[in-house]
Write a protein that holds these residues in place. Structure first.
Motif, mmCIF file in Angstrom:
data_model
loop_
_atom_site.group_PDB
_atom_site.id
_atom_site.type_symbol
_atom_site.label_atom_id
_atom_site.label_comp_id
_atom_site.label_asym_id
_atom_site.label_seq_id
_atom_site.Cartn_x
_atom_site.Cartn_y
_atom_site.Cartn_z
ATOM 1 N N LEU A 223 0.852 -1.182 0.000
ATOM 2 C CA LEU A 223 0.000 0.000 0.000
ATOM 3 C C LEU A 223 0.888 1.232 0.000
ATOM 4 O O LEU A 223 1.594 1.503 0.975
ATOM 5 N N VAL B 117 0.974 5.175 0.113
ATOM 6 C CA VAL B 117 0.108 6.273 0.529
ATOM 7 C C VAL B 117 0.530 7.546 -0.199
ATOM 8 O O VAL B 117 1.673 7.989 -0.090
ATOM 9 N N ASP B 118 -0.424 8.136 -0.932
ATOM 10 C CA ASP B 118 -0.165 9.368 -1.663
ATOM 11 C C ASP B 118 -0.621 10.592 -0.876
ATOM 12 O O ASP B 118 0.072 11.614 -0.837
ATOM 13 N N ARG C 61 2.376 9.355 4.343
ATOM 14 C CA ARG C 61 2.495 9.767 2.944
ATOM 15 C C ARG C 61 3.890 9.445 2.413
ATOM 16 O O ARG C 61 4.902 9.739 3.035
ATOM 17 N N ASN D 141 -8.492 5.453 7.375
ATOM 18 C CA ASN D 141 -8.019 6.816 7.181
ATOM 19 C C ASN D 141 -8.116 7.542 8.516
ATOM 20 O O ASN D 141 -9.208 7.742 9.050
ATOM 21 N N THR E 154 -4.489 6.275 -1.933
ATOM 22 C CA THR E 154 -3.453 5.254 -1.900
ATOM 23 C C THR E 154 -3.444 4.481 -3.215
ATOM 24 O O THR E 154 -4.409 4.503 -3.982
#
Length: 335
Positions: A218, A220-221, A234, A251, A259
């Motif tokens: 995963l 995370v953006d 992030r 979240n 993500t």
């Protein structure tokens, strides 16, 4: 996208030296990124989470660059000259901006947010990537997939797909490869894979049914997300080993979180990755480099790019030695 490092490392990914699986990984391993400039004095910087010493593959996913939001007026944006690939597929996915793709198949395509552009290199291909004049903020990911032995010399190909948004209880998914949340991408893959953009509502908890035979990553953006109870911030990549049929994401912020979820069956073949090539040994990489430098027909020609192609970096003064995922004590690499 090209690996523009001056001295790219050689990597071996897949099974352990004796062919046996190692000890079970910690439940969630959090991988941090390293910054890599994409070339030139005003280079756009990308955050690379794969490959690294802590982990080289998640399924067949072998390369992950995360970039932006990048103000192209300040940095000049993306301008990656024609460069080669062997033994892999490239996956382009944008959050904002626009990229012009040209390749030696003759493809001339634009990459837009929420649209998949997948290029299969097979035995050899070349391409260029340039952010367009319409782009103000460039933001997205560039991913590579290693091809298995049976298909690594397959023909060049290009696929474009626009996945539909799928509503989740607490978010939204766009499945660009594989299957998730009742949606399946029509784009073919050579090993079982999953690739999806997930947006989680503020303070939402989403539980997804996933393939228990897959390992998952995963990225995370935006925001901060708990992956199976472990915080992933992030720019970080959370890794979960195979063995569970559900994945719970939370979240923890007051704004939507975004993500990229990657998955696949463990890639058990041993491969060597150097620069933009994936092969099975030192001599194969040397040969691919030589043919690129000699402008061999193997990689074709990219038409329409205004500039010279990328030269290959020098090979190290040693045999390219493969390297696999190290075994870590349970207390390391997790939070």
């Amino acid at each position: 996208m090209s690996n523009v490092e001056v001295e790219p490392r050689e990597l071996r990914c897949g099974a352990s030296a004796d062919g046996q699986p190692g000890p079970r990984e910690p439940q969630v391993e959090v991988l941090t990124a390293r910054d890599v400039p994409l070339g030139g004095p005003r280079a756009m910087t990308v955050r690379r989470t794969l490959p690294q010493r802590a982990r080289t593959l998640i399924g067949a996913w072998c390369f992950a660059d995360h970039y932006g939001p990048d103000d192209v007026a300040r940095t000049g944006g993306m301008d990656v000259a024609p460069h080669p690939h062997t033994g892999l597929q490239t996956v382009s996915w944008l959050f904002s901006g626009e990229i012009e793709h040209r390749d030696s198949l003759g493809t001339h395509a634009l990459v837009h947010p929420g649209e998949l552009n997948l290029m299969t290199g097979g035995y050899g291909i070349s391409h260029s990537e340039v952010s367009t004049a319409r782009t103000t903020i460039l933001h997205g990911v560039q991913l590579w997939v290693a091809l298995p032995e049976r298909h690594r010399h397959t023909a060049r190909a290009f696929h474009h797909h626009v996945p539909r948004p799928v509503r989740l209880d607490g978010g939204e998914a766009r499945v660009f490869l594989g299957s998730l949340a009742g949606d399946t991408s029509p784009v073919p893959t050579f090993t079982p894979l999953l690739g999806a953009e997930l947006i989680l509502d503020p303070h939402a908890t989403v539980t997804l049914a996933v393939d228990a035979g897959f390992e998952h990553g995963l990225l995370v953006d935006l925001g901060e997300v708990r992956m199976a109870g472990t915080p992933v911030r992030r720019g970080e990549l959370g890794y979960l080993a195979p063995g569970t049929g559900t994945l719970t994401l939370e979240n923890t912020t007051d704004a939507p979180a975004r993500t990229i979820l990657l998955g696949g069956t463990p890639f058990e073949e041993q491969i060597v990755m150097w620069w933009n090539f994936i092969g099975r040994g030192h001599e194969e990489i040397v040969q691919a480099r030589r043919e690129w430098q000699d402008a061999s027909e193997r990689f074709g020609k990219v038409e329409g790019y205004a500039g010279d192609r990328l030269p290959a970096p020098p090979l190290p003064n040693a045999t390219l030695n493969p390297r696999g995922n190290p075994v870590r004590p349970p207390s390391e690499g997790t939070r």
